[in-house]
Design a protein around this motif. Sequence first.
Motif, PDB file in Angstrom:
ATOM      1  N   THR A 195       2.725   1.689  -5.047  1.00 44.38           N
ATOM      2  CA  THR A 195       2.410   3.000  -5.601  1.00 44.38           C
ATOM      3  C   THR A 195       1.099   2.907  -6.356  1.00 44.38           C
ATOM      4  N   THR A 196       0.113   3.660  -5.916  1.00 45.19           N
ATOM      5  CA  THR A 196      -1.205   3.638  -6.541  1.00 45.19           C
ATOM      6  C   THR A 196      -1.178   4.412  -7.851  1.00 45.19           C
ATOM      7  N   SER A 197      -2.254   4.307  -8.601  1.00 46.66           N
ATOM      8  CA  SER A 197      -2.337   4.980  -9.896  1.00 46.66           C
ATOM      9  C   SER A 197      -2.389   6.501  -9.768  1.00 46.66           C
ATOM     10  N   LEU A 201      -4.718  -5.564  -4.429  1.00 43.31           N
ATOM     11  CA  LEU A 201      -4.054  -4.300  -4.727  1.00 43.31           C
ATOM     12  C   LEU A 201      -4.955  -3.384  -5.554  1.00 43.31           C
ATOM     13  N   LYS A 202      -5.742  -3.961  -6.454  1.00 40.70           N
ATOM     14  CA  LYS A 202      -6.696  -3.150  -7.224  1.00 40.70           C
ATOM     15  C   LYS A 202      -7.749  -2.542  -6.301  1.00 40.70           C
ATOM     16  N   ASN A 212      -6.208   0.288  -4.465  1.00 38.75           N
ATOM     17  CA  ASN A 212      -6.114   1.431  -5.376  1.00 38.75           C
ATOM     18  C   ASN A 212      -7.477   2.116  -5.483  1.00 38.75           C
ATOM     19  N   VAL A 228      -8.082   4.333  -2.384  1.00 34.69           N
ATOM     20  CA  VAL A 228      -7.258   5.536  -2.330  1.00 34.69           C
ATOM     21  C   VAL A 228      -7.522   6.472  -3.508  1.00 34.69           C
ATOM     22  N   CYS A 229      -7.653   5.908  -4.712  1.00 33.00           N
ATOM     23  CA  CYS A 229      -7.734   6.745  -5.922  1.00 33.00           C
ATOM     24  C   CYS A 229      -9.112   6.786  -6.562  1.00 33.00           C
ATOM     25  N   THR A 286     -10.692   1.052  -9.743  1.00 33.59           N
ATOM     26  CA  THR A 286     -10.072  -0.274  -9.719  1.00 33.59           C
ATOM     27  C   THR A 286      -9.723  -0.728 -11.127  1.00 33.59           C
ATOM     28  N   ILE A 299      -1.907  -3.674 -12.719  1.00 33.10           N
ATOM     29  CA  ILE A 299      -0.977  -3.847 -11.597  1.00 33.10           C
ATOM     30  C   ILE A 299       0.247  -4.593 -12.098  1.00 33.10           C
TER      31      ILE A 299
END
Length: 70
Positions: free
Chosen positions: A24-26, A50-51, A54, A57-58, A61, A65
Amino acid sequence: MKKLLLAGALVFTGIVSAKTFPFTTSCGTVIQVNGDGMGSMTYDQVIKTLKLMNGVVCGTTNVSIIIYQH
């Protein structure tokens, strides 16, 4: 450039895999991440990856996490 990074993230996450996990991203988007390639990574490398996902997508960074293991 952003579309290229997004396409790379989609290839990285995989479409269907037996060893996927939800990330699940921020910004609230859930991505199914392919864990096969992460088996040989260190904990810090997984966090960095994962950063970066993120960030694609968002747009940021600069996030914390948290990984839950069971």
